[in-house]
Design a protein around this motif. Structure first.
Motif, mmCIF file in Angstrom:
data_model
loop_
_atom_site.group_PDB
_atom_site.id
_atom_site.type_symbol
_atom_site.label_atom_id
_atom_site.label_comp_id
_atom_site.label_asym_id
_atom_site.label_seq_id
_atom_site.Cartn_x
_atom_site.Cartn_y
_atom_site.Cartn_z
ATOM 1 N N SER A 144 41.663 41.654 64.709
ATOM 2 C CA SER A 144 41.468 40.476 63.870
ATOM 3 C C SER A 144 42.053 40.765 62.492
ATOM 4 O O SER A 144 42.150 41.904 62.078
ATOM 5 C CB SER A 144 39.986 40.155 63.763
ATOM 6 O OG SER A 144 39.294 41.317 63.414
ATOM 7 N N TYR A 145 42.427 39.690 61.835
ATOM 8 C CA TYR A 145 43.078 39.869 60.531
ATOM 9 C C TYR A 145 42.050 40.436 59.578
ATOM 10 O O TYR A 145 41.077 39.791 59.251
ATOM 11 C CB TYR A 145 43.608 38.541 60.014
ATOM 12 C CG TYR A 145 44.212 37.715 61.115
ATOM 13 C CD1 TYR A 145 45.138 38.290 61.984
ATOM 14 C CD2 TYR A 145 43.838 36.399 61.308
ATOM 15 C CE1 TYR A 145 45.689 37.548 63.002
ATOM 16 C CE2 TYR A 145 44.383 35.652 62.327
ATOM 17 C CZ TYR A 145 45.306 36.232 63.183
ATOM 18 O OH TYR A 145 45.835 35.507 64.188
ATOM 19 N N ASP A 146 42.278 41.597 59.114
ATOM 20 C CA ASP A 146 41.258 42.267 58.318
ATOM 21 C C ASP A 146 41.674 42.437 56.864
ATOM 22 O O ASP A 146 41.196 43.313 56.183
ATOM 23 C CB ASP A 146 40.940 43.623 58.944
ATOM 24 C CG ASP A 146 42.203 44.406 59.218
ATOM 25 O OD1 ASP A 146 43.285 43.797 59.126
ATOM 26 O OD2 ASP A 146 42.126 45.594 59.521
ATOM 27 N N LEU A 147 42.596 41.590 56.409
ATOM 28 C CA LEU A 147 42.935 41.640 54.979
ATOM 29 C C LEU A 147 41.712 41.199 54.180
ATOM 30 O O LEU A 147 40.849 40.492 54.696
ATOM 31 C CB LEU A 147 44.112 40.703 54.690
ATOM 32 C CG LEU A 147 45.439 41.107 55.335
ATOM 33 C CD1 LEU A 147 46.495 40.043 55.056
ATOM 34 C CD2 LEU A 147 45.913 42.459 54.811
ATOM 35 N N PHE A 148 41.647 41.615 52.908
ATOM 36 C CA PHE A 148 40.524 41.208 52.065
ATOM 37 C C PHE A 148 40.801 39.809 51.521
ATOM 38 O O PHE A 148 41.753 39.625 50.761
ATOM 39 C CB PHE A 148 40.316 42.203 50.928
ATOM 40 C CG PHE A 148 40.145 43.621 51.425
ATOM 41 C CD1 PHE A 148 39.289 43.897 52.485
ATOM 42 C CD2 PHE A 148 40.838 44.665 50.845
ATOM 43 C CE1 PHE A 148 39.137 45.201 52.954
ATOM 44 C CE2 PHE A 148 40.682 45.966 51.303
ATOM 45 C CZ PHE A 148 39.836 46.233 52.366
ATOM 46 N N PRO A 149 39.995 38.825 51.880
ATOM 47 C CA PRO A 149 40.327 37.435 51.553
ATOM 48 C C PRO A 149 40.312 37.142 50.052
ATOM 49 O O PRO A 149 40.905 36.165 49.613
ATOM 50 C CB PRO A 149 39.252 36.630 52.284
ATOM 51 C CG PRO A 149 38.145 37.589 52.529
ATOM 52 C CD PRO A 149 38.766 38.932 52.665
ATOM 53 N N HIS A 150 39.635 37.972 49.270
ATOM 54 C CA HIS A 150 39.509 37.666 47.848
ATOM 55 C C HIS A 150 40.618 38.316 47.028
ATOM 56 O O HIS A 150 40.609 38.224 45.806
ATOM 57 C CB HIS A 150 38.148 38.111 47.334
ATOM 58 C CG HIS A 150 37.896 39.592 47.477
ATOM 59 N ND1 HIS A 150 37.842 40.218 48.692
ATOM 60 C CD2 HIS A 150 37.691 40.552 46.553
ATOM 61 C CE1 HIS A 150 37.617 41.502 48.523
ATOM 62 N NE2 HIS A 150 37.519 41.736 47.223
ATOM 63 N N LEU B 51 45.197 48.236 46.508
ATOM 64 C CA LEU B 51 43.804 48.572 46.171
ATOM 65 C C LEU B 51 43.434 50.018 46.514
ATOM 66 O O LEU B 51 43.065 50.805 45.639
ATOM 67 C CB LEU B 51 42.849 47.602 46.885
ATOM 68 C CG LEU B 51 41.347 47.907 46.712
ATOM 69 C CD1 LEU B 51 40.909 47.653 45.278
ATOM 70 C CD2 LEU B 51 40.489 47.091 47.664
ATOM 71 N N ALA B 52 43.595 50.372 47.775
ATOM 72 C CA ALA B 52 43.150 51.710 48.191
ATOM 73 C C ALA B 52 44.011 52.837 47.598
ATOM 74 O O ALA B 52 43.460 53.834 47.115
ATOM 75 C CB ALA B 52 43.093 51.791 49.710
ATOM 76 N N LYS C 44 42.710 52.964 43.897
ATOM 77 C CA LYS C 44 41.301 53.278 43.674
ATOM 78 C C LYS C 44 40.839 54.500 44.470
ATOM 79 O O LYS C 44 39.989 55.253 44.005
ATOM 80 C CB LYS C 44 40.423 52.072 44.063
ATOM 81 C CG LYS C 44 40.706 50.821 43.267
ATOM 82 C CD LYS C 44 40.277 50.966 41.821
ATOM 83 C CE LYS C 44 40.474 49.652 41.081
ATOM 84 N NZ LYS C 44 40.249 49.798 39.635
ATOM 85 N N ARG D 262 44.678 33.710 53.269
ATOM 86 C CA ARG D 262 44.522 32.459 54.013
ATOM 87 C C ARG D 262 45.784 31.595 53.978
ATOM 88 O O ARG D 262 45.910 30.637 54.735
ATOM 89 C CB ARG D 262 43.331 31.677 53.456
ATOM 90 C CG ARG D 262 43.514 31.203 52.039
ATOM 91 C CD ARG D 262 42.304 30.385 51.559
ATOM 92 N NE ARG D 262 42.537 29.895 50.207
ATOM 93 C CZ ARG D 262 42.527 30.654 49.126
ATOM 94 N NH1 ARG D 262 42.292 31.948 49.225
ATOM 95 N NH2 ARG D 262 42.758 30.147 47.927
ATOM 96 N N ARG E 196 49.694 47.597 54.417
ATOM 97 C CA ARG E 196 48.572 48.101 53.640
ATOM 98 C C ARG E 196 48.195 49.508 54.106
ATOM 99 O O ARG E 196 47.914 50.390 53.302
ATOM 100 C CB ARG E 196 47.374 47.165 53.784
ATOM 101 C CG ARG E 196 46.201 47.564 52.922
ATOM 102 C CD ARG E 196 45.082 46.586 52.975
ATOM 103 N NE ARG E 196 44.479 46.533 54.313
ATOM 104 C CZ ARG E 196 43.431 45.761 54.608
ATOM 105 N NH1 ARG E 196 42.919 44.970 53.695
ATOM 106 N NH2 ARG E 196 42.938 45.760 55.825
ATOM 107 N N ALA E 197 48.210 49.693 55.434
ATOM 108 C CA ALA E 197 47.887 51.015 55.965
ATOM 109 C C ALA E 197 48.997 52.010 55.628
ATOM 110 O O ALA E 197 48.724 53.161 55.259
ATOM 111 C CB ALA E 197 47.674 50.926 57.471
#
Lengths: 224, 288, 252
Positions: free
Chosen positions: C90-96, C105-106, C109, C140, C154-155
């Motif tokens: 499932s699409y696991d990007l951070f929606p915010h 981000l990772a 941080k 979205r 991202r990975a």
């Protein structure tokens, strides 16, 4: 000697008294909400813990507060505590305690539902990126929870403002009571005052709640 | 009754422990009493504190109300001011509602209740009444176009009453066929009568007489129902020093016809010729 | 492919309650190798993948990455996970967060790398998969295929040594499958070590150095792709492959 009801509003300190009454309501609501938000966050997290003890305790607390009408809780805090233990809490303190207990329960449930509405995959993908639990909460879960919570919290605040009118029954003269006092004091000379007084009270409530809703909308938009 | 008390204690205990859990108890200005039950203040304690706390109505003109400057006024207030003056203390008014008057005095939140408090047997079990300073009977006010002049006419009609008043208990006991519409506050009750939610409103005759005078289209069709009830100050059960002082005070005030003066100052302008002061006022605690 | 073993799994058992999902898995993945895990649904493929980066703690057995146990708790596991990229079904990007923020981000941080450097990496990767124009968009606003490509990037931006793909095309519309698989194929060509769970047989055959066939929590076959697809040894694998060929004949 029956005059137009509107003049009642401008007699003596009546307008100021209404504003003072509104302040009683707002002050209690806002203090209760400000206390409820951090306590509710904690309570909500407690509710999502897997430990059966914390689940049962929080469930019982939530159901108790939900089932008891706020009026009953107010009476218990104001009169009941005095009767049973001799602690004489002021109306102010009783009201803030009761509405904080209520707000914490409601807020906690909102936090809980916001937390469990974050899909498991969000946790998984954050952790797969090497984030610690704290980082996962801080960067991924809490920001998303907050976004979901803001409209709900605002909703709770406006509900709180409306519900605090109950404090009249433990002797606090909030805006509705002041309104009734004004109507009553003038009922012989200005029988139509009620309409005007209630109109002003409606306006005052609107003025108090509208900016809060606006703020919520703005925050929601910015974070969309 | 025992069971109810136990229930209250249990619930209170739960709430109190919840308070401790959430840690709010600390920030309240809780004042812990010496004993486990709510205690009253004796006459000496009141004098020492320099302040007497009196529970009054704040929306029941002309007996207890608040004027446009936020000052308490009315027949009860006139008496309360005199009490404070003779005690040599300040007075703090607490706005009470009909239903919670007993609770205020029973928990010691107020020293005296002076809120048009009708003496009943039931109440006398919970509070100690001083000598009366007024007497009333029940009255029923209704719209002119459907005027109620006899209690029998009320059968199957909606009668408005305020919770905790004599009218409520009187009709429940003597006329169970009358359906009662109950409100917490007087202002709500009158509004219900005005917009036709109920067919008639019953409470003390003084009250409805005054109201009908200024609300055209409404008349008091029944002006003396039930037994003559007396109205008296009430103190917490067992507070004998305050009770004795109040009784002496009321007797002494009778000498100077104080309550007639009270009537002239607060009620006369409202009732005008609709009532005879001697039918309402009780001097020296003596009801003929 | 090199001789060095990057991931070594031995005696891996995973139980959920009384149900045994993995029942004694032994598997080593060499550096630069692409291993495709096949098997009927419910055979434990996803669980195996999740055990590889410690999202599921094994009931028994060990998982070693570069000789270090993935099963260790706490700080060690988060360090190990930084070396293992994972993309989910499932699409696991951070929606915010915007696409760019999702990617950076990772690394910023968690890995504490300088923001500029990370953004340069992200830019290079985004351009490589044709998503540079979408860097400011939110998840979205992207199609399913675009989201999965962004999730892969991202990975990758963590510079992992091993990439895990868990049925990454299973939730996609058919026309978007290829754009995602192409990215993975390209990764394979660049020498990335990967373990892939998929239902796309043609893709599996094209990308894999080795096929693992899993059934009832056990490795039933472990062979070269050509060998597996033309001449499977076990009856289970034959039956499994038949379901695909039957479908294929019907479709054509």
């Amino acid at each position: 000697m029956q005059g137009s009801g509107i003049s009642v509003l401008f007699m003596g300190k009546n307008l100021l008294r209404l504003l003072g009454g509104l302040w009683v309501t707002l002050r209690i609501s806002l203090i209760a909400v400000l206390l409820s938000i951090p306590l509710g966050l904690l309570f909500g997290m407690l509710m999502t813990l897997k430990s059966p003890v914390s689940r049962i305790v929080s469930r019982v607390y939530l159901e108790f507060i939900r089932i008891m009408p706020q009026l009953v809780l107010l009476f218990i805090a104001y009169f009941g505590v005095t009767r049973a233990f001799g602690w004489n809490l002021s109306g102010d303190t009783s009201a803030i305690i009761v509405f904080t207990l209520w707000g914490t329960a409601e807020m906690g449930d909102l936090v809980r539902s916001a937390l469990i509405s974050i899909p498991k995959h969000q946790y998984d993908s954050a952790m797969a990126l090497g984030m610690s639990r704290v980082q996962t909460f801080g960067y991924v879960v809490v920001p998303q929870t907050m976004r979901r919570l803001i409209p709900l919290t605002i909703n709770l605040t406006t509900r709180m403002i409306k519900t605090t009118s109950l404090v009249v029954l433990i002797g606090m003269t909030e805006v509705l009571k002041v309104g009734k006092q004004i109507i009553d004091a003038n009922r012989f000379d200005y029988p139509t005052a009620a309409l005007w007084v209630y109109g002003v009270i409606f306006l005052l409530y609107f003025l108090a709640c509208f900016p809060i809703s606006m703020l919520a909308r703005k925050l929601e938009k910015r974070w969309r | 009754m025992k069971l109810k008390n136990l229930f209250i204690k249990l619930i209170t205990l739960t709430v109190a422990s919840l308070l401790l859990i959430t840690g709010i108890a600390g920030c309240g200005n809780a004042k812990t009493g010496s004993s486990g039950t709510a205690s009253y203040r004796t006459i000496d304690e009141i004098k020492q504190s320099g302040k007497i706390v009196i529970g009054v109505f704040s929306d029941k003109a002309p007996f207890g109300y608040v004027d446009e400057n936020g000052k308490y006024q009315g027949y009860d207030i006139y008496f309360a001011e005199r009490i404070a003056k003779d005690l040599g203390v300040e007075v703090e008014y607490v706005s009470t509602d009909p239903a919670s008057r007993v609770e205020y005095v029973a928990t010691g939140k107020v020293d005296i209740i002076l809120a048009n408090f009708t003496v009943t047997e039931e109440r006398a079990k919970q509070v100690d009444f001083a000598l009366p300073y007024m007497k009333v009977m029940l009255g029923v006010v209704s719209p002119d176009n459907a005027l109620i002049t006899d209690v029998e006419q009320l059968n199957a009609k909606n009668l408005i009453v305020v919770k905790g008043t004599t009218a409520e208990t009187y009709f429940e006991k003597n006329y169970p066929d009358v359906s009662l519409q109950k409100y917490d506050e007087y202002a709500d009750a009158y509004n219900a009568l005005l917009d036709g939610r109920g067919d008639a409103f019953s409470t003390d005759n003084t009250e409805v007489l005054a109201w009908a005078l200024s609300n055209t289209g409404f008349t008091v069709g029944i002006d003396a129902l039930g037994n003559a009830d007396t109205i008296a100050p009430a103190v917490q059960k067992g507070n004998t020093t305050l009770l004795d002082w109040l009784n002496d005070e009321i007797e002494a005030l009778g000498e100077e016809n104080f309550f007639h003066a009270d009537y002239a100052a607060t009620l006369d302008s409202v009732y005008g010729k609709a009532a005879n002061p001697d039918n309402l006022v009780v001097e020296g605690g003596k009801v003929e | 492919m090199e001789d060095k073993i990057l991931l070594e799994i031995s005696g891996l058992v995973k139980r959920f309650g009384s149900e045994t999902v993995l029942n004694g898995i032994d598997l080593s993945v060499h550096k630069g190798e692409v291993v495709v895990v096949l098997g009927p649904s419910g055979c434990g493929k996803s669980t195996l993948l999740r055990c590889m980066n410690g999202l599921e703690p094994p009931t028994d057995g060990t998982v070693l990455l570069d000789g270090k146990a993935v099963t260790a708790d706490g700080k060690k596991i988060t360090e190990l996970r930084q070396k293992i990229g994972m993309v989910f079904q499932s699409y696991d990007l951070f929606p915010h967060k915007s696409i760019m923020d999702n990617i950076t981000l990772a690394p910023i941080k968690v890995q504490k790398r300088p923001k500029r450097e990370v953004e340069q990496d992200a830019q290079r990767l985004l351009k490589r998969v044709g998503l540079w124009e979408k860097r400011k968009a939110y998840p979205r606003e992207l199609s399913g295929g675009q989201k999965q490509r962004a999730a892969i990037i991202r990975a990758l931006c963590m510079n992992p040594e091993l990439m895990l793909f868990d049925e990454v095309t299973a939730a996609l519309d058919p026309e978007m499958v290829k754009e995602v698989l192409d990215v993975i194929l390209e990764l394979a060509e660049s020498g990335m070590t990967m373990v892939i769970v998929t239902h796309e047989m043609q893709f599996a055959r094209a990308v894999a150095d080795r096929i693992i066939f899993l059934d009832n929590g056990k490795i039933v076959e472990n062979s070269k792709p050509d060998e597996f697809f033309t001449n499977p040894k076990s009856q289970r694998a034959k039956d499994f492959l038949k379901t695909f060929s039957f479908e294929k004949r019907k479709n054509s």
